[in-house]
Design an enzyme around this catalytic site. Structure first.
Site, PDB file in Angstrom:
ATOM      1  N   ASP A  67       5.730  -9.258  -8.418  1.00 43.64           N
ATOM      2  CA  ASP A  67       4.444  -9.937  -8.361  1.00 43.64           C
ATOM      3  C   ASP A  67       3.877 -10.217  -9.752  1.00 43.64           C
ATOM      4  OD1 ASP A  67       4.044  -7.203  -8.818  1.00 43.64           O
ATOM      5  OD2 ASP A  67       3.183  -6.839  -6.864  1.00 43.64           O
ATOM      6  N   ASN A 136      -3.702   1.818  -0.273  1.00 37.71           N
ATOM      7  CA  ASN A 136      -4.007   1.233   1.034  1.00 37.71           C
ATOM      8  C   ASN A 136      -2.732   0.812   1.780  1.00 37.71           C
ATOM      9  OD1 ASN A 136      -3.154  -1.019  -0.338  1.00 37.71           O
ATOM     10  ND2 ASN A 136      -5.064  -2.180  -0.164  1.00 37.71           N
ATOM     11  N   HIS A 138      -0.197  -1.041   0.569  1.00 36.20           N
ATOM     12  CA  HIS A 138       0.434  -2.318   0.215  1.00 36.20           C
ATOM     13  C   HIS A 138       1.792  -2.116  -0.457  1.00 36.20           C
ATOM     14  CE1 HIS A 138      -1.849  -2.492  -3.922  1.00 36.20           C
ATOM     15  NE2 HIS A 138      -0.626  -2.060  -4.133  1.00 36.20           N
ATOM     16  N   GLU A 143      -1.289  -7.049   0.834  1.00 30.75           N
ATOM     17  CA  GLU A 143      -2.372  -6.168   1.248  1.00 30.75           C
ATOM     18  C   GLU A 143      -2.362  -6.020   2.772  1.00 30.75           C
ATOM     19  OE1 GLU A 143      -3.644  -4.568  -1.055  1.00 30.75           O
ATOM     20  OE2 GLU A 143      -4.763  -5.706  -2.549  1.00 30.75           O
TER      21      GLU A 143
HETATM   22  C1  F6R Z   1       3.486  -3.567  -8.584  1.00 29.43           C
HETATM   23  C2  F6R Z   1       3.364  -3.539  -7.128  1.00 29.43           C
HETATM   24  C3  F6R Z   1       2.383  -2.650  -6.427  1.00 29.43           C
HETATM   25  C4  F6R Z   1       2.400  -1.225  -6.960  1.00 29.43           C
HETATM   26  C5  F6R Z   1       1.342  -0.389  -6.239  1.00 29.43           C
HETATM   27  C6  F6R Z   1       1.298   1.036  -6.761  1.00 29.43           C
HETATM   28  O1  F6R Z   1       4.483  -4.493  -8.970  1.00 29.43           O
HETATM   29  O2  F6R Z   1       4.044  -4.269  -6.505  1.00 29.43           O
HETATM   30  O3  F6R Z   1       2.681  -2.632  -5.068  1.00 29.43           O
HETATM   31  O4  F6R Z   1       3.665  -0.668  -6.765  1.00 29.43           O
HETATM   32  O5  F6R Z   1       0.092  -0.971  -6.429  1.00 29.43           O
HETATM   33  O6  F6R Z   1       0.848   1.029  -8.078  1.00 29.43           O
HETATM   34  P1  F6R Z   1       0.955   2.334  -8.981  1.00 29.43           P
HETATM   35  O7  F6R Z   1       2.401   2.647  -9.079  1.00 29.43           O
HETATM   36  O8  F6R Z   1       0.383   1.941 -10.303  1.00 29.43           O
HETATM   37  O9  F6R Z   1       0.192   3.392  -8.276  1.00 29.43           O
END
Ligand code: F6R
Length: 258
Positions: A67, A136, A138, A143
């Site tokens: 992303d 959450n 995702h 989301e």
């Molecule tokens: C990032 C991504 C997100 C993160 C998620 C957890 O490329 O795709 O899904 O993996 O937000 O973020 P952290 O690891 O910073 O807690």
């Protein structure tokens, strides 16, 4: 779904690195799906050590990031293109031309999303996709309520995700509201999914992903439908999993690719 509970976040990274190492040792030009955020950092550190030690060579690996924020130039330090250059391409000695990140400031974002899907398909699909999980539930930036068949597209970040990611920016106001993300359908096309999570903050979403119903209110629960998904969590992130389940509790062997 294989669930591995490891003692610490460092062990989580080592086990994920084992899986990636084995994939690349089987095929030097494997296609790797890469994630940003804090969760994969131990995996990248361990892979960087192995590359430096000559255990594995990642220079022919092709990679696709999950992303990108919309509207941050590629030189902004928190754009995922910058993060991938700094935390992945450099330390893992990947070949920059073989690594793609969605273009969040393309003049025509929908066309850029369609192009990204084509690039993944033309590469033969992703062999092994590394994932984190949001508080959450995702995955990527899909989301809650994202369709399980969604493809790469522009999406809106929830207030919770913006707050969670504000730690990377000077203020909450600086966190973009929109992103380009691979869809859940795109992610589920990868031949193997490896989701890593550590820390108490993830305990609830990890339990919902593994033990809850498959539901679009927890996008990561889609992994229950994948034929080859491995979830690796540390003891804190596993805290509210049902103790009677026979999860694999692994004490990893240090530094050895298995
Ligand atoms: C990032 C991504 C997100 C993160 C998620 C957890 O490329 O795709 O899904 O993996 O937000 O973020 P952290 O690891 O910073 O807690």
């Amino acid at each position: 779904m294989d669930v591995v509970i490891a003692p610490t976040g460092v062990d989580v990274g080592r086990i994920a690195a084992d899986l990636i190492t084995a994939t690349v040792q089987g095929s030097a030009d494997a296609v790797l799906g890469i994630a940003t955020g804090s969760s994969p950092l131990e995996t990248y550190r361990e892979l960087a050590r192995r590359v430096a030690d000559g255990v594995v060579d990642l220079s022919a690996v092709r990679a696709f990031a999950l992303d990108e924020y919309v509207g941050l130039g590629s030189d902004h330090p928190e754009s995922y293109r910058s993060v991938i250059r700094r935390e992945v391409i450099g330390p893992l000695r990947l070949t920059a031309d073989l690594v793609q990140t969605p273009d969040g400031d393309a003049p025509d974002l929908d066309a850029a999303c369609a192009r990204y899907e084509r690039m993944i398909r033309d590469a033969g699909g992703v062999d092994i996709q590394l994932l984190g999980i949001g508080a959450n539930g995702h995955i990527g930036f899909n989301e809650p309520l994202s369709s399980f068949s969604s493809r790469t597209r522009v999406a809106t970040l929830t207030a919770q995700t913006r707050r969670d990611n504000a730690r990377f920016f000077e203020s909450l106001d600086d966190v973009p509201h929109q992103c380009v993300t691979q869809g859940i359908g795109t992610i589920m096309d990868a031949r193997c999914l490896v989701l890593v999570a550590d820390g108490e903050r993830k305990a609830e979403s990890v339990a919902r992903m593994i033990e809850g119903p498959v539901t679009d209110t927890c996008p990561a629960s889609a992994l229950q439908l994948h034929p080859h998904a491995v979830v690796i969590v540390d003891e804190s992130a596993a805290r509210i999993l049902t103790p009677s389940q026979r999860y694999d509790r692994r004490t990893p062997v240090s530094g050895v690719a298995r």
